[in-house]
Design an enzyme around this catalytic site. Structure first.
Site, PDB file in Angstrom:
ATOM      1  N   ARG A   1     -29.609 -42.168 -49.509  1.00  9.78           N
ATOM      2  CA  ARG A   1     -28.864 -43.251 -48.863  1.00  9.78           C
ATOM      3  C   ARG A   1     -29.514 -43.558 -47.517  1.00  9.78           C
ATOM      4  O   ARG A   1     -29.457 -42.746 -46.598  1.00  9.78           O
ATOM      5  CB  ARG A   1     -27.393 -42.856 -48.679  1.00  9.78           C
ATOM      6  CG  ARG A   1     -26.538 -43.987 -48.146  1.00  9.78           C
ATOM      7  CD  ARG A   1     -25.061 -43.677 -48.316  1.00  9.78           C
ATOM      8  NE  ARG A   1     -24.589 -42.661 -47.388  1.00  9.78           N
ATOM      9  CZ  ARG A   1     -23.348 -42.151 -47.411  1.00  9.78           C
ATOM     10  NH1 ARG A   1     -22.500 -42.525 -48.353  1.00  9.78           N
ATOM     11  NH2 ARG A   1     -22.991 -41.245 -46.530  1.00  9.78           N
TER      12      ARG A   1
ATOM     13  N   SER B   1     -19.212 -46.675 -57.213  1.00 10.52           N
ATOM     14  CA  SER B   1     -18.131 -46.230 -56.334  1.00 10.52           C
ATOM     15  C   SER B   1     -16.815 -46.899 -56.729  1.00 10.52           C
ATOM     16  O   SER B   1     -16.785 -48.076 -57.092  1.00 10.52           O
ATOM     17  CB  SER B   1     -18.454 -46.590 -54.881  1.00 10.52           C
ATOM     18  OG  SER B   1     -19.577 -45.886 -54.414  1.00 10.52           O
TER      19      SER B   1
ATOM     20  N   LYS C   1     -19.288 -42.898 -43.373  1.00  6.82           N
ATOM     21  CA  LYS C   1     -18.945 -44.183 -44.012  1.00  6.82           C
ATOM     22  C   LYS C   1     -17.739 -44.753 -43.269  1.00  6.82           C
ATOM     23  O   LYS C   1     -16.594 -44.462 -43.592  1.00  6.82           O
ATOM     24  CB  LYS C   1     -18.634 -43.973 -45.500  1.00  6.82           C
ATOM     25  CG  LYS C   1     -18.586 -45.279 -46.292  1.00  6.82           C
ATOM     26  CD  LYS C   1     -18.515 -44.998 -47.776  1.00  6.82           C
ATOM     27  CE  LYS C   1     -18.428 -46.272 -48.606  1.00  6.82           C
ATOM     28  NZ  LYS C   1     -19.593 -47.132 -48.482  1.00  6.82           N
TER      29      LYS C   1
END
Length: 219
Positions: free
Chosen positions: A38, A111, A146
């Site tokens: 990521r 997700s 996040k």
């Protein structure tokens, strides 16, 4: 390929200044068998270079997935990198289109953070079996990696999501060593960790410890 258990999300913003490839190598040496890269703010060309570098450490040892960037996955694969798939979010390209782009043999994770998103994934899988391989469900806890994370589910909420999903569920969001056993008992197919390995002083030892905790929940 279905290799989950303890699943490393190797986040370029969470390595305490260390090269991402070094974290990936240490984690794989410690036994991790699924790695997602990521790199949210990295230009595509630089991200592709990171994928290529990390693939040297994962080839034949761990599944290597690319977060969000289908173009980076395709470029890395075209360059000969041993890369297995992508993980996308709800605001990325639609899962059905991504499957068309990456082909039937690549891994595709999606997700999901709500009952509606899990239900939509179930319906897509019913219409087109094999489109999605697993759901990354969370956030289990609030997490600084996040900032736009949804309302935390906690262990009970994650267990409920497992019951709703027709697909394997990977728990994600602020997960550390204390979460591994209860989430494994909830029926999750894996637990995705970021800082528990990326920010650890010894990423290899941290990976091995998490895996031992996961394996300790099995009969």
């Amino acid at each position: 390929m279905s290799v989950y258990g303890v699943y490393l999300v190797a986040d370029s913003a969470s390595t305490a200044g260390r090269p991402l490839a070094d974290i990936v190598k240490a984690a794989v040496d410690g036994g991790i068998r699924t790695v997602q890269l990521r790199c949210k703010d990295m230009p595509a060309g630089e991200f592709a270079d990171v994928v290529m570098e990390c693939a040297h450490h994962t080839a034949g040892r761990a599944a290597l997935l690319v977060n969000d960037r289908v173009d980076v996955f395709l470029a890395a694969r075209a360059s000969g990198a041993d890369v297995q798939g992508v993980h996308i979010g709800q605001s990325d390209l639609p899962a059905a289109l991504v499957r068309e782009l990456i082909g039937p043999d690549a891994v595709l994770g999606l997700s999901a953070a709500s009952d509606a998103q899990i239900d939509a994934a179930n319906k897509l899988q019913l219409r087109s079996p094999g489109t999605i391989d697993y759901l990354g469900v969370g956030a289990v806890h609030a997490t600084p990696t996040k900032r736009d994370h949804p309302e935390p589910l906690g262990h009970a909420g994650l267990a409920r999501a497992v019951g709703l999903s027709d697909l394997p569920v990977i728990a994600i969001g602020g997960i550390d060593a204390d979460d591994v056993a209860p989430l494994a008992r909830s029926g999750a197919a894996g637990v995705a960790v970021v800082r528990a390995i990326c920010a650890a002083g010894d990423p290899r030892a941290a990976a091995t410890n998490l895996l031992n905790l996961w394996e300790g929940t099995k009969p």
